[in-house]
Design a protein around this motif. Structure first.
Motif, short mmCIF file in Angstrom:
data_model
loop_
_atom_site.label_atom_id
_atom_site.label_comp_id
_atom_site.label_asym_id
_atom_site.label_seq_id
_atom_site.Cartn_x
_atom_site.Cartn_y
_atom_site.Cartn_z
N TYR A 35 0.83 -1.20 0.00
CA TYR A 35 0.00 0.00 0.00
C TYR A 35 0.86 1.26 0.00
CZ TYR A 35 -3.49 -3.48 0.77
OH TYR A 35 -4.28 -4.58 0.60
N ARG B 206 1.64 5.67 -4.40
CA ARG B 206 0.34 6.33 -4.58
C ARG B 206 0.54 7.77 -5.03
NH1 ARG B 206 -3.29 6.24 0.40
NH2 ARG B 206 -2.25 4.23 0.57
N ASP C 272 1.96 2.61 -15.71
CA ASP C 272 0.99 1.50 -15.74
C ASP C 272 0.91 0.87 -14.36
OD1 ASP C 272 0.46 1.84 -18.40
OD2 ASP C 272 1.79 0.24 -19.08
N PHE C 273 -0.30 0.59 -13.93
CA PHE C 273 -0.47 0.06 -12.58
C PHE C 273 -1.72 -0.81 -12.51
CE2 PHE C 273 -2.64 0.36 -8.49
CZ PHE C 273 -1.64 -0.09 -7.64
N SER C 274 -1.65 -1.90 -11.78
CA SER C 274 -2.88 -2.63 -11.48
C SER C 274 -2.81 -3.27 -10.10
CB SER C 274 -3.16 -3.71 -12.53
OG SER C 274 -2.33 -4.82 -12.34
N GLN C 275 -3.94 -3.25 -9.41
CA GLN C 275 -4.07 -4.00 -8.16
C GLN C 275 -5.31 -4.87 -8.29
OE1 GLN C 275 -4.23 -0.77 -5.26
NE2 GLN C 275 -6.45 -0.90 -5.12
N GLU C 276 -5.12 -6.16 -7.99
CA GLU C 276 -6.23 -7.11 -8.15
C GLU C 276 -6.33 -7.96 -6.90
OE1 GLU C 276 -5.61 -9.82 -11.39
OE2 GLU C 276 -7.39 -10.99 -10.87
N TYR C 277 -7.49 -7.95 -6.28
CA TYR C 277 -7.70 -8.80 -5.11
C TYR C 277 -8.24 -10.14 -5.55
CZ TYR C 277 -6.89 -4.81 -2.12
OH TYR C 277 -6.30 -3.76 -1.48
N ILE C 278 -7.76 -11.21 -4.92
CA ILE C 278 -8.33 -12.50 -5.26
C ILE C 278 -9.52 -12.76 -4.35
CG2 ILE C 278 -6.21 -13.44 -6.23
CD1 ILE C 278 -5.87 -15.04 -3.63
N GLU C 279 -10.28 -13.77 -4.78
CA GLU C 279 -11.53 -14.12 -4.10
C GLU C 279 -11.26 -14.65 -2.68
OE1 GLU C 279 -12.99 -17.44 -6.18
OE2 GLU C 279 -14.80 -17.57 -4.94
N PHE D 243 -13.90 -15.30 0.60
CA PHE D 243 -14.52 -14.42 1.60
C PHE D 243 -15.94 -14.84 1.92
CE2 PHE D 243 -10.92 -11.73 0.83
CZ PHE D 243 -10.74 -11.11 2.06
N ARG E 194 -10.26 -4.57 -0.96
CA ARG E 194 -10.68 -5.32 -2.15
C ARG E 194 -11.17 -4.42 -3.29
NH1 ARG E 194 -14.32 -10.04 -0.24
NH2 ARG E 194 -13.67 -10.99 -2.18
N ASP F 26 -10.40 -3.38 -6.75
CA ASP F 26 -9.60 -3.73 -7.93
C ASP F 26 -9.45 -2.51 -8.82
OD1 ASP F 26 -9.32 -6.32 -7.15
OD2 ASP F 26 -10.92 -7.10 -8.41
N PHE F 27 -8.23 -2.31 -9.32
CA PHE F 27 -7.99 -1.11 -10.13
C PHE F 27 -6.87 -1.37 -11.12
CE2 PHE F 27 -5.37 2.64 -10.87
CZ PHE F 27 -6.31 3.51 -11.38
N SER F 28 -7.01 -0.86 -12.32
CA SER F 28 -5.86 -0.86 -13.24
C SER F 28 -5.86 0.38 -14.11
CB SER F 28 -5.84 -2.12 -14.11
OG SER F 28 -6.80 -2.02 -15.13
N GLN F 29 -4.66 0.89 -14.35
CA GLN F 29 -4.51 1.95 -15.35
C GLN F 29 -3.41 1.51 -16.30
OE1 GLN F 29 -3.61 5.37 -12.82
NE2 GLN F 29 -1.41 5.19 -13.20
N GLU F 30 -3.73 1.59 -17.61
CA GLU F 30 -2.78 1.12 -18.62
C GLU F 30 -2.67 2.17 -19.71
OE1 GLU F 30 -4.14 -2.46 -20.57
OE2 GLU F 30 -2.48 -2.38 -21.99
N TYR F 31 -1.47 2.61 -19.95
CA TYR F 31 -1.25 3.58 -21.02
C TYR F 31 -0.95 2.83 -22.31
CZ TYR F 31 -1.19 7.32 -17.64
OH TYR F 31 -1.56 8.20 -16.67
#
Lengths: 444, 444
Positions: A163, A168, A177-184, A234, B175, B177-182
């Motif tokens: 975090y 940020r 380019d950035f991604s955050q993905e939570y799993i189930e 969850f 939880r 989820d976020f993505s930014q892609e150029y």
């Protein structure tokens, strides 16, 4: 001497401090929490870590490897527990002797802070919360006792975790380019206590109870306890496990009877009543890792991953080692090194992130399938006779420093070879069989 | 009456203000910039927008559709310009009469702010920069003249665009989820002036110069100018287009000779010298869109997309319409509506995001391939005879309000039908041919 500003005195931050201290550079390291050596309870991430080759080599480079590994528990295989708790299957991690080491996160962190502090050129600033980095003014903005302070230096190493506040503050940086993905799935940690002053189960294995959609694991600690982690969706936590104490115990009884028999029911209930929520698991990818030759993202700040390959810390430690290898290559030119680090590292970080996500499925399902087990055995067998010419995927990740993207390339090549070998054998049988029949019926 | 806090007085924010004003709710709308109606030059996003069905229906719901569309230029087809600038190919967007409308962004925004201001229950707060939302305290934190202010209300609509400060303050929300892609391409805007007081090219088409790795487009404005946009990889901008004036003009001469002949070389050089950098294009996806029943992400803050399907604004306007449809369905229950909005909308937003990214490739390459053109003609032909039972992909997106995820489902069904029809015809020919041959040689 250049000044290095390190954000975060966690595992990667404090290892970085040791690396740069040994270089003779000036190091300021900011940590928003108090000194963990003085804290009673450390909130946050999971208790256990599995140290493997990449992490070990980074520790070796600063002379800490033996000290650390001697204070861990070796694990040589996965031990799969059957649903009735009566049958076990052993899946070795590699060739005899190859192993990973179960380490206590807090202990490791404390050792490294103490090590870094031995150097005069290192200053730890605890209770200093870094809010952001100003790339234009080249300063780190820190809040201490509600007051803003500004620190400048030659480079900022953002080691402030998944975090990351530094990251940020860079979200609007051009073409980041950035991604955050939570799993189930989330997780909750439990505890198995010693039995007759010894381990209640075999210590030198990674205990695994794969049950399809949810999984229990246990890792031994040097104090003869086991840290037990339940991974589940969850939904399941909310409906089944946080609902009533009876349903919860029944769930453990149905799925992990042998594990339950080693924990008191009170303990299980207390843990679930106390935590209230399962912890979430996030996968973070970004690119680039270097900004204006000033900020470098490292460890979880650059590539937090799901824990199913046991590579989060190892990859973070390898980041430190690689940065130093590159600084040496570039003869101490920090600007060049920062750029090369980003270019060379992001793809490897994305790859291990994907592999960890893939193993998320493997731990849930595949370890119980025939095809998976066959391939695992075949790989280890080929590895035994062909050596480095045939290293299994898991071994390349865990027991070598092969760059992660090369690991995947090698695996694809192995898959191709196996495919064509299978075709070759099938073709051979077909041709041979035909020849045999022709000979038998037409020529004889 | 509930109070709605809207962050951003851009297109989606100001449309939202009108919607809620008409409901009789109290509306505070915060905009970090000055009132654009008083500004000489408005920095930021591209000048032109293509209004289509979804956007029109949202405007219709607040009684603004005719007023807006009358102030735009209809476009009925793509007109593809050949490389020598001498040949043109017309690709109709849909059936005769179906069209999209080229609209000036600033004009549209001004009209909507003026419309919203007519209501007593709407208050615009210009030069108020929203920094973040505090979900616990349920307040919006605003900076005005360097001072922090706190505003509370029943719901916050974050309409503060692709670089949304509200969304950024939610990055660590559990939880999320976020993505930014150029993408690899950036853009620069140019201008074609009127010729003999009229349009220098045919106005009622979307002009397109696809050249593989880079593309020029032109949209007409009501003042008889054209806004011309060059999309190219950043590499090309840096090496070829921002390098020397000679190379730049040569590049236009080689690739867009007819467009260049309508612009002065001075204009081209001035633009490129002035902008210094091409603008980047980002694709943003996230989930959920609603946080603690208090904050709702809408428009680009929820789903900024690359501009190649002309759906960015239309999707944002449809967000407003859908939120209001849901509030009606839920009989004004804002908490339920906020949840339903998030559940119903995120998948559609992800889908149009992907479609826009897909069209990025289409505009570059496919418009020039035989297979693409054939399918386009076949789709329009089937649409003509089968009506709504066979609506082409582009038409479903552009001329209907079919939810985006359904659009893709329908397209997959169409692909299946075409595949099996092809097999059927091929099979029919095979069977028929065989029967013919058997009849001819064995029975005759």
């Amino acid at each position: 001497m250049p000044t290095v500003l390190i954000v975060g005195a966690g595992l990667v931050g404090s290892l970085n401090a040791v690396f740069f201290a040994r270089r003779g550079w000036d190091v300021n390291i900011f940590e928003q929490r108090d000194d963990i050596r003085t804290m009673e309870h450390v909130p946050g991430r999971s208790i256990n870590l599995a140290l493997s080759c990449r992490g070990k080599e980074a520790l070796e480079a600063v002379g800490l490897k033996d000290y650390i590994t001697d204070r861990g528990v070796q694990m040589h295989a996965r031990l799969i527990h059957s649903k009735d708790g009566k049958r076990f299957e052993r899946q070795p991690y590699g060739q005899p002797g190859e192993h990973i080491v179960s380490i206590n996160r807090r202990h490791l962190n404390e050792v490294m802070i103490t090590e870094a502090e031995k150097y005069d050129n290192v200053e730890f600033l605890f209770n200093h919360k870094v809010c952001k980095v100003d790339l234009r003014k080249k300063v780190v903005v820190v809040v201490k006792d509600g007051e803003e302070k500004f620190f400048s230096g030659d480079v900022v190493l953002a080691c402030d975790g998944a975090y990351s506040a530094v990251r940020r503050s860079l979200m609007a940086y051009p073409r980041f380019d950035f991604s955050q993905e939570y799993i189930e799935h989330g997780y909750v940690e439990l505890n198995i206590l010693p039995k007759n002053d010894g381990f209640a189960m075999e210590p030198n294995v990674f205990h695994l109870w794969p049950r399809g959609d949810f999984t229990l694991i246990a890792l031994a600690n040097t104090d003869c306890t086991f840290t037990v982690t339940l991974f589940a969706p969850f939904d399941l936590f909310e409906k089944e496990l946080f609902d009533t104490e009876e349903r919860r115990i029944q769930f453990f009884q149905d799925n992990f009877p042998d594990a339950l028999s080693l924990m008191s029911k009170d303990h299980v209930n207390q843990v679930f009543n106390r935590v209230g929520n399962a912890s979430a698991l996030v996968s973070i990818k970004c690119k680039p890792f270097t900004f204006e030759d000033f900020v470098i993202l490292m460890g979880d700040a650059a590539h937090a991953m799901v824990p199913f390959y046991g590579q989060g810390m190892n990859c973070g430690f390898e980041d430190c080692l690689i940065l130093h290898e590159i600084i040496n290559e570039e003869n101490g030119d920090l600007v060049k090194a920062a750029r090369t680090y980003s270019e060379r590292r992001w793809n490897d970080a994305h790859t291990i992130n994907d592999l960890a996500m893939y193993n998320y499925n493997e731990l849930k399902h595949l370890v119980n399938t025939r095809g998976y087990k066959l391939r695992k055995k075949l790989d280890l067998c080929l590895n035994k006779y062909l050596g480095q010419r045939w290293t299994p995927l898991y071994s390349m990740v865990t027991f070598t420093r092969t760059p992660y993207h090369k690991v995947v390339e090698n695996r694809k090549r192995q898959d191709q070879i196996l495919k064509w070998t299978t075709y070759g054998i099938a073709g051979g049988i077909l041709v041979g069989g035909t020849a045999f029949l022709v000979h038998k019926y037409f020529i004889d």
